[in-house]
Enzyme design. Sequence first.
Site, PDB file in Angstrom:
ATOM      1  N   HIS A  11     -68.240 -13.628 -60.785  1.00  0.00           N
ATOM      2  CA  HIS A  11     -68.031 -12.547 -59.810  1.00  0.00           C
ATOM      3  C   HIS A  11     -69.189 -12.459 -58.813  1.00  0.00           C
ATOM      4  O   HIS A  11     -69.278 -11.504 -58.055  1.00  0.00           O
ATOM      5  CB  HIS A  11     -67.956 -11.189 -60.520  1.00  0.00           C
ATOM      6  CG  HIS A  11     -66.771 -10.992 -61.404  1.00  0.00           C
ATOM      7  ND1 HIS A  11     -65.474 -11.179 -60.994  1.00  0.00           N
ATOM      8  CD2 HIS A  11     -66.688 -10.585 -62.701  1.00  0.00           C
ATOM      9  CE1 HIS A  11     -64.655 -10.898 -61.993  1.00  0.00           C
ATOM     10  NE2 HIS A  11     -65.353 -10.539 -63.042  1.00  0.00           N
ATOM     11  N   LEU A  40     -46.794 -15.849 -67.113  1.00  0.00           N
ATOM     12  CA  LEU A  40     -47.779 -15.069 -66.348  1.00  0.00           C
ATOM     13  C   LEU A  40     -47.299 -13.671 -65.965  1.00  0.00           C
ATOM     14  O   LEU A  40     -47.997 -12.956 -65.242  1.00  0.00           O
ATOM     15  CB  LEU A  40     -48.149 -15.815 -65.060  1.00  0.00           C
ATOM     16  CG  LEU A  40     -48.923 -17.123 -65.217  1.00  0.00           C
ATOM     17  CD1 LEU A  40     -49.071 -17.815 -63.870  1.00  0.00           C
ATOM     18  CD2 LEU A  40     -50.304 -16.892 -65.825  1.00  0.00           C
TER      19      LEU A  40
END
Length: 260
Positions: free
Chosen positions: A68, A186
Amino acid sequence: MSFPKSGTTWTQEMAWLLNNNLDFEKSKEDLVSRYLFLEFEAILYSNLDATFDEYVANAQKPRYIKCHLPVFMLPDELWTIKPKIIYTVRNPKDVIVSFYHHYRHLQGYSGTLHDFINAFVNDKVSYSPMNEHVLEYWKLSKKYENILFLFYEDRIRNLEQEVKKVAKFLEKEYSQEEIEEVCEHLTFDSMQKNSSCNNENLTKMLKEKHEYETKDEKFNFIREGKVGSYKKEMNEEEIKRVEEYMNFPDFKEFGFEYKF
Ligand code: A3P
């Protein structure tokens, strides 16, 4: 790569499967063990046994890395060696609500959403500032072919299209039937039921590490998975504050806009 709560886990599972010939059996291994979370030890323990370089060099290849960090903290080799990078962005209003629940359940935060919004728009939450984070990756994605820039909201609206985009980026070919199988894997419901994707071990470990008020409450990492969840939790004044934050002058110059 992403600002937290933008759909990172979703991207990870998609990219891993597409790059591993849809090995659904092996994908049952915890996502945490299939990916190296670059700065994890630094954020959790404020130290590292090895430097980032050693940490990555020692990892098994091919290396799947979650991160991140903002662009300025990344090594220059990303732009010479050019590993494939997928960046996912999500609108800040939903990111804030998602991050607030994450902070409450996994980081022992005991403030209100109002306080959290305040902290967010003043760039006081982890990985802030979000606008700059997003813009820097956006600019690089226009310049380098090794970056694929994706929107969470596009994935919610058309998962198949986004899966195909990622497959193409990874130079993988799958039949329509296989793509549909990946999409089924998913979906929100399927990922929430999937303990390796729902980060159940990680959640348990973090809950055990700290003493705080939500410790005994059930928390699903794959929590709600919607566009516009913020409408249920923010009042008009709060929405306005976030919209002001999102109105980042540099976005126009580089043609970036958040999606809803
Ligand atoms: P919410 O908290 O709004 O539900 P990250 O992986 O970057 O931490 O992002 C987590 C957010 O992505 C959570 O948002 C989670 O529910 C959402 N998400 C993860 N997998 C998803 C899926 N298959 N469908 C929709 N949203 C998903």
